[in-house]
Write an enzyme that holds these catalytic residues in place. Structure first.
Site, PDB file in Angstrom:
ATOM      1  N   ASP A 190      -0.430   9.228   1.844  1.00  0.00           N
ATOM      2  CA  ASP A 190       0.260   7.981   2.503  1.00  0.00           C
ATOM      3  C   ASP A 190       0.761   8.769   3.648  1.00  0.00           C
ATOM      4  O   ASP A 190       0.664   8.124   4.811  1.00  0.00           O
ATOM      5  CB  ASP A 190       1.298   7.536   1.552  1.00  0.00           C
ATOM      6  CG  ASP A 190       2.143   6.410   2.367  1.00  0.00           C
ATOM      7  OD1 ASP A 190       1.964   5.262   2.152  1.00  0.00           O
ATOM      8  OD2 ASP A 190       3.038   6.767   3.173  1.00  0.00           O
TER       9      ASP A 190
ATOM     10  N   VAL B  19       1.429   2.646   3.243  1.00  0.00           N
ATOM     11  CA  VAL B  19      -0.120   2.599   3.311  1.00  0.00           C
ATOM     12  C   VAL B  19      -0.504   2.648   1.990  1.00  0.00           C
ATOM     13  O   VAL B  19      -1.679   2.059   1.790  1.00  0.00           O
ATOM     14  CB  VAL B  19      -0.624   4.062   4.136  1.00  0.00           C
ATOM     15  CG1 VAL B  19      -1.913   4.202   3.827  1.00  0.00           C
ATOM     16  CG2 VAL B  19       0.005   4.130   5.748  1.00  0.00           C
ATOM     17  N   ASP B  20       0.007   3.515   1.009  1.00  0.00           N
ATOM     18  CA  ASP B  20      -0.548   3.317  -0.294  1.00  0.00           C
ATOM     19  C   ASP B  20      -0.095   1.843  -0.855  1.00  0.00           C
ATOM     20  O   ASP B  20      -1.086   1.125  -1.342  1.00  0.00           O
ATOM     21  CB  ASP B  20       0.305   4.163  -1.312  1.00  0.00           C
ATOM     22  CG  ASP B  20      -0.072   5.613  -1.156  1.00  0.00           C
ATOM     23  OD1 ASP B  20      -1.282   5.745  -0.816  1.00  0.00           O
ATOM     24  OD2 ASP B  20       0.548   6.539  -1.618  1.00  0.00           O
ATOM     25  N   LEU B  21       0.840   1.293  -0.508  1.00  0.00           N
ATOM     26  CA  LEU B  21       1.224  -0.024  -1.022  1.00  0.00           C
ATOM     27  C   LEU B  21       0.328  -1.195  -0.545  1.00  0.00           C
ATOM     28  O   LEU B  21      -0.132  -2.072  -1.246  1.00  0.00           O
ATOM     29  CB  LEU B  21       2.528  -0.477  -0.914  1.00  0.00           C
ATOM     30  CG  LEU B  21       3.623   0.610  -1.545  1.00  0.00           C
ATOM     31  CD1 LEU B  21       5.229   0.204  -1.173  1.00  0.00           C
ATOM     32  CD2 LEU B  21       3.524   0.102  -3.201  1.00  0.00           C
TER      33      LEU B  21
END
Length: 401
Positions: A145, A173-175
């Site tokens: 991320d 970014v991950d979420l």
């Protein structure tokens, strides 16, 4: 569970860490049966603490794991072993969705890539979450991320000129990749209802990060000018930032001229709206520093929390700047069921609210291999077969160190 929107959907979850697990948690929240298959060492975020939850018998799980894995069933497989891959194929029989975040090429190396699986399971929707995809200049590289935030410009539009680029506090970014992946899966399911065919969904952290560059990306593509960090201020709108009051900072987001004039009226300062420097949004952007100073002088005697509620009730978007604990413990968060208690495990609620098929957290995050025997038995494995798999090391009872 039978009344939830995704009841009857079977999802095989081979993901770890955050983007993939967040995606499958969304599906589980709304009734999908999600079978989380961890590697022998387990999902590494079980150790990403403190804080940890003591789950008894010397087992603990970190909040990072608990926050992205509720509502799932858990088992473990060593896919590096042929017998482990054979188990996966039996689990995929009748599955609708496979979500994985192995390094591109790993499943193909083991003979269980999309092309192979789709020949056996033509209706399977296979979603891969990776850093950069399988090909291209960065193809096959791992994605993280914060690293992707740095590489895609997100860090450079966060912070302010004095701080330099700053990582966003949430792993956006991950979420975001998890959210986009869930959306893509639902789109593929909708299309499958017409065609009868599954398909491959290629989700990358890189693409998600660039897609989240709004309005900075749109501003650059139109103007050709490199966006700069503006701190709490909006690059396109003013006033749209934090302001100091007598008691706390508040955020005022007057998105149009009418809201700005109403703000000045409510502050009993119509002269601010009449100032030639502040008449239009373009004028206010050109004189942002003077605008902030002028508004803060008008706010200096106000209680921020009280004023913010007064403003938003009157149609001027505003809110007091609150810490996480105050936000989660607020009466409205309770009213919206945004914090749930699952057998002693507190978790965030779902923001997706249906009228007929309510969703939300249904079961606490599973312990390592919590449901392994039951899952295998449901897929036709006898006690003897299960014992043999354990003897071979294809499945485990405890995490491999």
């Amino acid at each position: 569970m039978s009344q939830r929107a995704l009841s009857g959907l079977k999802v095989i979850d081979l993901t770890r860490v955050l983007g993939g697990p967040y995606c499958t948690m969304i599906l589980a929240d709304h009734g999908a049966e999600v079978i989380k298959i961890e590697p022998p060492q387990g999902d590494e975020v079980r150790e990403w603490g403190p804080p940890f939850l003591d789950r008894g018998e010397g087992v603990r799980d970190a909040s990072y794991y608990l926050g992205a894995n509720r509502g799932k069933r858990a088992m473990s497989l060593d896919l590096a072993q042929e017998s482990g891959r054979a188990v996966l194929l039996r689990l995929l029989d009748g599955a609708d969705v496979l979500v994985e975040n192995f390094k591109p090429g790993s499943l193909e190396k083991w003979g269980i890539g999309y092309e192979t699986l789709s020949a056996t399971f033509p209706g399977l929707i296979h979603c891969r979450v990776s850093g950069f995809g399988a090909d291209g200049p960065l193809g096959g590289l791992p994605g993280y991320d914060a690293v992707v935030q740095a590489m895609t410009g997100l860090m450079t539009i966060n912070g302010d000129p004095s701080s330099g680029p700053v990582r966003m506090g949430a792993p956006i970014v991950d979420l975001g990749t998890g959210l986009y992946a869930a959306i893509g899966i639902l789109m593929a399911l909708h299309e499958r209802a017409r065609s009868g065919l599954g398909q491959f969904i290629d989700m990358t952290l890189h693409d998600t990060a660039l897609a989240l560059l709004h309005p900075a990306g749109a501003n650059y593509l139109l103007s050709g000018k490199r966006p700069a960090a503006t701190g709490n201020a909006h690059p396109n709108i003013a006033p749209y930032e934090t302001f100091a009051t007598a008691t706390c900072d508040i955020f005022i987001a007057a998105g149009n001229d009418g809201q700005f004039r109403k703000l000045c009226t409510l502050l009993d300062r119509p002269d601010i709206a009449a100032d030639p420097r502040f008449v239009s949004n373009s004028d206010r952007l050109a004189h942002r520093a003077a605008l902030k100073s002028t508004i803060e002088s008008a706010l200096a005697s106000h209680d921020g929390a009280t004023l913010a509620i007064t403003l938003i009730r009157a149609g001027v978007p505003a809110g007091a700047v609150r810490p996480v604990d105050a936000a989660l413990e607020s009466p409205h968060a309770a009213h919206r069921a945004m914090v749930a208690d699952l057998d002693g495990v507190k978790t965030l609620g779902t923001p997706i609210k249906f009228s007929r098929t309510p969703g939300g957290p249904a079961a606490p995050p599973p312990r390592f291999v919590q449901d392994q025997d039951a899952i295998l038995a449901e897929h036709g494995f006898s006690p003897e077969e299960i014992a043999a798999l354990e003897a071979e090391g294809a499945i485990r009872r405890t995490r491999r160190s």
